[in-house]
Design a protein around this motif. Structure first.
Motif, mmCIF file in Angstrom:
data_model
loop_
_atom_site.group_PDB
_atom_site.id
_atom_site.type_symbol
_atom_site.label_atom_id
_atom_site.label_comp_id
_atom_site.label_asym_id
_atom_site.label_seq_id
_atom_site.Cartn_x
_atom_site.Cartn_y
_atom_site.Cartn_z
ATOM 1 N N ASP A 8 -11.921 98.832 -1.673
ATOM 2 C CA ASP A 8 -10.794 98.567 -2.569
ATOM 3 C C ASP A 8 -9.517 99.314 -2.186
ATOM 4 O O ASP A 8 -8.430 98.943 -2.619
ATOM 5 C CB ASP A 8 -11.171 98.873 -4.019
ATOM 6 C CG ASP A 8 -11.581 100.324 -4.246
ATOM 7 O OD1 ASP A 8 -12.169 100.937 -3.335
ATOM 8 O OD2 ASP A 8 -11.312 100.845 -5.349
ATOM 9 N N ARG A 9 -9.617 100.356 -1.319
ATOM 10 C CA ARG A 9 -8.440 101.168 -0.988
ATOM 11 C C ARG A 9 -8.001 101.088 0.472
ATOM 12 O O ARG A 9 -6.826 101.279 0.759
ATOM 13 C CB ARG A 9 -8.712 102.632 -1.320
ATOM 14 C CG ARG A 9 -9.029 102.840 -2.797
ATOM 15 C CD ARG A 9 -9.260 104.286 -3.102
ATOM 16 N NE ARG A 9 -7.947 104.940 -3.196
ATOM 17 C CZ ARG A 9 -7.779 106.236 -3.208
ATOM 18 N NH1 ARG A 9 -8.797 107.037 -3.089
ATOM 19 N NH2 ARG A 9 -6.563 106.756 -3.313
ATOM 20 N N VAL A 10 -8.946 100.894 1.396
ATOM 21 C CA VAL A 10 -8.613 100.946 2.817
ATOM 22 C C VAL A 10 -9.203 99.774 3.593
ATOM 23 O O VAL A 10 -10.162 99.134 3.142
ATOM 24 C CB VAL A 10 -9.064 102.279 3.467
ATOM 25 C CG1 VAL A 10 -8.438 103.476 2.772
ATOM 26 C CG2 VAL A 10 -10.561 102.402 3.503
ATOM 27 N N PHE B 292 -9.375 101.429 16.971
ATOM 28 C CA PHE B 292 -9.180 100.697 15.721
ATOM 29 C C PHE B 292 -8.215 101.468 14.834
ATOM 30 O O PHE B 292 -7.927 102.639 15.067
ATOM 31 C CB PHE B 292 -10.514 100.410 15.015
ATOM 32 C CG PHE B 292 -11.296 101.605 14.567
ATOM 33 C CD1 PHE B 292 -11.057 102.196 13.332
ATOM 34 C CD2 PHE B 292 -12.297 102.139 15.366
ATOM 35 C CE1 PHE B 292 -11.792 103.289 12.905
ATOM 36 C CE2 PHE B 292 -13.047 103.231 14.952
ATOM 37 C CZ PHE B 292 -12.793 103.815 13.715
ATOM 38 N N LEU B 293 -7.693 100.766 13.844
ATOM 39 C CA LEU B 293 -6.748 101.331 12.884
ATOM 40 C C LEU B 293 -7.387 101.361 11.511
ATOM 41 O O LEU B 293 -8.151 100.462 11.151
ATOM 42 C CB LEU B 293 -5.479 100.486 12.820
ATOM 43 C CG LEU B 293 -4.726 100.264 14.128
ATOM 44 C CD1 LEU B 293 -3.559 99.327 13.901
ATOM 45 C CD2 LEU B 293 -4.265 101.574 14.710
ATOM 46 N N VAL B 294 -7.053 102.378 10.737
ATOM 47 C CA VAL B 294 -7.446 102.449 9.331
ATOM 48 C C VAL B 294 -6.156 102.545 8.535
ATOM 49 O O VAL B 294 -5.311 103.408 8.799
ATOM 50 C CB VAL B 294 -8.346 103.662 9.035
ATOM 51 C CG1 VAL B 294 -8.815 103.626 7.589
ATOM 52 C CG2 VAL B 294 -9.536 103.717 9.991
ATOM 53 N N ILE B 295 -5.992 101.624 7.590
ATOM 54 C CA ILE B 295 -4.765 101.562 6.805
ATOM 55 C C ILE B 295 -5.083 101.543 5.310
ATOM 56 O O ILE B 295 -6.144 101.065 4.907
ATOM 57 C CB ILE B 295 -3.917 100.319 7.160
ATOM 58 C CG1 ILE B 295 -4.645 99.025 6.787
ATOM 59 C CG2 ILE B 295 -3.548 100.319 8.635
ATOM 60 C CD1 ILE B 295 -3.810 97.761 6.921
ATOM 61 N N PRO B 296 -4.168 102.037 4.494
ATOM 62 C CA PRO B 296 -4.334 101.868 3.051
ATOM 63 C C PRO B 296 -3.964 100.436 2.680
ATOM 64 O O PRO B 296 -3.091 99.826 3.310
ATOM 65 C CB PRO B 296 -3.353 102.870 2.451
ATOM 66 C CG PRO B 296 -2.289 103.034 3.486
ATOM 67 C CD PRO B 296 -2.970 102.837 4.810
ATOM 68 N N LYS B 297 -4.606 99.895 1.677
ATOM 69 C CA LYS B 297 -4.255 98.549 1.210
ATOM 70 C C LYS B 297 -2.951 98.559 0.422
ATOM 71 O O LYS B 297 -2.332 97.522 0.260
ATOM 72 C CB LYS B 297 -5.404 97.957 0.400
ATOM 73 C CG LYS B 297 -6.587 97.603 1.290
ATOM 74 C CD LYS B 297 -7.649 96.843 0.542
ATOM 75 C CE LYS B 297 -8.722 96.373 1.495
ATOM 76 N NZ LYS B 297 -9.805 95.668 0.777
ATOM 77 N N GLU B 298 -2.553 99.717 -0.028
ATOM 78 C CA GLU B 298 -1.257 99.893 -0.675
ATOM 79 C C GLU B 298 -0.218 100.126 0.417
ATOM 80 O O GLU B 298 -0.460 100.898 1.348
ATOM 81 C CB GLU B 298 -1.318 101.107 -1.603
ATOM 82 C CG GLU B 298 -0.012 101.554 -2.169
ATOM 83 C CD GLU B 298 -0.106 102.897 -2.887
ATOM 84 O OE1 GLU B 298 0.951 103.384 -3.333
ATOM 85 O OE2 GLU B 298 -1.207 103.463 -2.997
ATOM 86 N N HIS B 299 0.930 99.482 0.321
ATOM 87 C CA HIS B 299 1.969 99.690 1.331
ATOM 88 C C HIS B 299 2.617 101.062 1.128
ATOM 89 O O HIS B 299 3.190 101.352 0.085
ATOM 90 C CB HIS B 299 3.044 98.608 1.277
ATOM 91 C CG HIS B 299 4.075 98.791 2.352
ATOM 92 N ND1 HIS B 299 3.911 98.278 3.604
ATOM 93 C CD2 HIS B 299 5.239 99.480 2.370
ATOM 94 C CE1 HIS B 299 4.946 98.630 4.357
ATOM 95 N NE2 HIS B 299 5.762 99.369 3.622
ATOM 96 N N ILE B 300 2.484 101.896 2.147
ATOM 97 C CA ILE B 300 3.148 103.199 2.202
ATOM 98 C C ILE B 300 3.790 103.246 3.578
ATOM 99 O O ILE B 300 3.094 103.113 4.590
ATOM 100 C CB ILE B 300 2.153 104.358 2.021
ATOM 101 C CG1 ILE B 300 1.401 104.224 0.688
ATOM 102 C CG2 ILE B 300 2.868 105.700 2.116
ATOM 103 C CD1 ILE B 300 0.209 105.150 0.545
ATOM 104 N N ALA B 301 5.081 103.402 3.643
ATOM 105 C CA ALA B 301 5.808 103.243 4.910
ATOM 106 C C ALA B 301 5.466 104.308 5.947
ATOM 107 O O ALA B 301 5.181 103.980 7.104
ATOM 108 C CB ALA B 301 7.314 103.219 4.660
ATOM 109 N N THR B 302 5.516 105.571 5.598
ATOM 110 C CA THR B 302 5.278 106.650 6.560
ATOM 111 C C THR B 302 4.444 107.747 5.920
ATOM 112 O O THR B 302 4.306 107.806 4.690
ATOM 113 C CB THR B 302 6.592 107.288 7.071
ATOM 114 O OG1 THR B 302 7.135 108.125 6.054
ATOM 115 C CG2 THR B 302 7.617 106.246 7.500
ATOM 116 N N SER C 130 -6.271 111.971 -2.019
ATOM 117 C CA SER C 130 -7.563 111.306 -1.938
ATOM 118 C C SER C 130 -7.495 110.101 -0.997
ATOM 119 O O SER C 130 -8.404 109.880 -0.187
ATOM 120 C CB SER C 130 -7.997 110.866 -3.336
ATOM 121 O OG SER C 130 -9.156 110.069 -3.273
ATOM 122 N N LEU C 131 -6.428 109.325 -1.086
ATOM 123 C CA LEU C 131 -6.266 108.166 -0.209
ATOM 124 C C LEU C 131 -6.146 108.605 1.248
ATOM 125 O O LEU C 131 -6.767 108.032 2.135
ATOM 126 C CB LEU C 131 -5.041 107.344 -0.614
ATOM 127 C CG LEU C 131 -4.703 106.155 0.282
ATOM 128 C CD1 LEU C 131 -5.834 105.142 0.291
ATOM 129 C CD2 LEU C 131 -3.403 105.513 -0.159
#
Length: 112
Positions: free
Chosen positions: A23-25, A39-49, A57-58
């Protein structure tokens, strides 16, 4: 965010080889791989930098997910490198925070 390639991957508008999702990444292979495993790991929430990140926690979830996927892909024991670039001078090319996990070969230092 409009025109963010990673947000488009999260929405399913752009295809990617998904390695992990919750649900988060989201973790997916890097199409411009710099190592045999990349590979890349990204948050599902848009955070620019990384400068814009406020959820400890995220941010921890990104690292823990990278370790989990590295184990699943069989290269965690030999080792890997985690890299998060920030802004232009740091080498960030997509304005959505992302953690690179590189493995499958000996890493050198300094990186460049």
């Amino acid at each position: 965010m409009k025109n963010c390639i990673f947000c488009s991957i999260i929405k399913g508008d752009i295809s990617a080889e998904i390695l992990y999702s919750d649900d988060r990444v989201l973790a997916f292979t890097d199409v411009n791989a710099q190592a045999p495993e990349h590979f890349l790991v990204i948050p599902k929430e848009h955070i620019a930098t990384a400068n814009d990140a406020t959820d400890e926690s995220l941010m921890g979830s990104l690292s823990i997910t990278a370790a989990k996927v590295a184990k699943e892909r069989g290269f965690a024991e030999k080792g890997y490198r985690l890299v998060m670039n920030c802004n232009n001078d740091g080498g960030q090319t997509v304005s959505h925070i992302h953690l690179h996990c590189l493995g499958g070969r000996q890493m050198t230092w300094p990186p460049g």
